[in-house]
Design an enzyme around this catalytic site. Structure first.
Site, short mmCIF file in Angstrom:
data_model
loop_
_atom_site.label_atom_id
_atom_site.label_comp_id
_atom_site.label_asym_id
_atom_site.label_seq_id
_atom_site.Cartn_x
_atom_site.Cartn_y
_atom_site.Cartn_z
N THR A 1 0.82 -1.21 0.00
CA THR A 1 0.00 0.00 0.00
C THR A 1 0.86 1.27 0.00
O THR A 1 0.56 2.20 -0.76
CB THR A 1 -0.98 -0.01 1.19
N HIS B 1 -6.97 0.61 -0.72
CA HIS B 1 -6.27 -0.43 -1.50
C HIS B 1 -7.20 -1.63 -1.51
O HIS B 1 -7.38 -2.28 -0.49
CB HIS B 1 -4.93 -0.75 -0.83
N ARG C 1 -2.48 18.65 -2.80
CA ARG C 1 -1.13 19.17 -2.83
C ARG C 1 -1.18 20.68 -2.66
O ARG C 1 -2.09 21.33 -3.17
CB ARG C 1 -0.42 18.81 -4.14
N GLU D 1 0.92 9.96 -5.35
CA GLU D 1 1.56 11.27 -5.16
C GLU D 1 2.40 11.65 -6.37
O GLU D 1 2.35 12.79 -6.83
CB GLU D 1 2.41 11.27 -3.89
#
Length: 129
Positions: free
Chosen positions: A34, A68, A112, A42
């Site tokens: 994971t 996941h 972000r 990212e």
């Protein structure tokens, strides 16, 4: 440059032993970890945003909510797709999904922040002075 909602980025990776839960210590099995999938979310999002940033600016991850949902074995190929979904001043939101040949293996919402690289590093390193 204006940041465009709906911008997309894709990348493909082949799962190796170094990418497994067993290797990371996040589990005992030789399947995609994971933490590795999260790293790819990212990376793909950061790459999507990079084309819109001014010189001296970069982006840093500030939020990630991932699921996941399916194991992927060593040797399999994983495709990651990120889509820029929202802009709130310097906070950029992405939706990202990962797939192997059998279908979706995970997805996330990722945010972000756009920062000035030099100023960001100065502030970070001031913590150890």
């Amino acid at each position: 440059m204006e940041i465009i909602i709906g911008s997309k980025q894709e990348m493909t990776k082949q799962v190796t032993e170094e990418m497994t839960a067993k290797h990371f210590g996040s589990g005992d099995l030789p399947v995609l970890a994971t933490p590795m999938m999260v790293t790819w979310f990212e990376q793909c999002s950061a790459e999507c945003l990079k084309r819109f940033l001014d010189d001296g600016s970069t982006s840093v991850g500030i939020y990630l909510n991932a699921e996941h949902i399916s194991a992927t074995p060593v040797g399999a190929t994983v495709s990651v797709k990120a889509e820029l979904t929202a802009v709130d001043q310097k906070i950029i939101t992405f939706s990202a999904t990962a797939y192997d040949d059998a279908g979706e293996i995970g997805h996330c919402i990722h945010k972000r922040a756009i920062v000035t690289a030099e100023r960001f590093l100065e502030k970070a390193y001031a913590k150890i002075k």
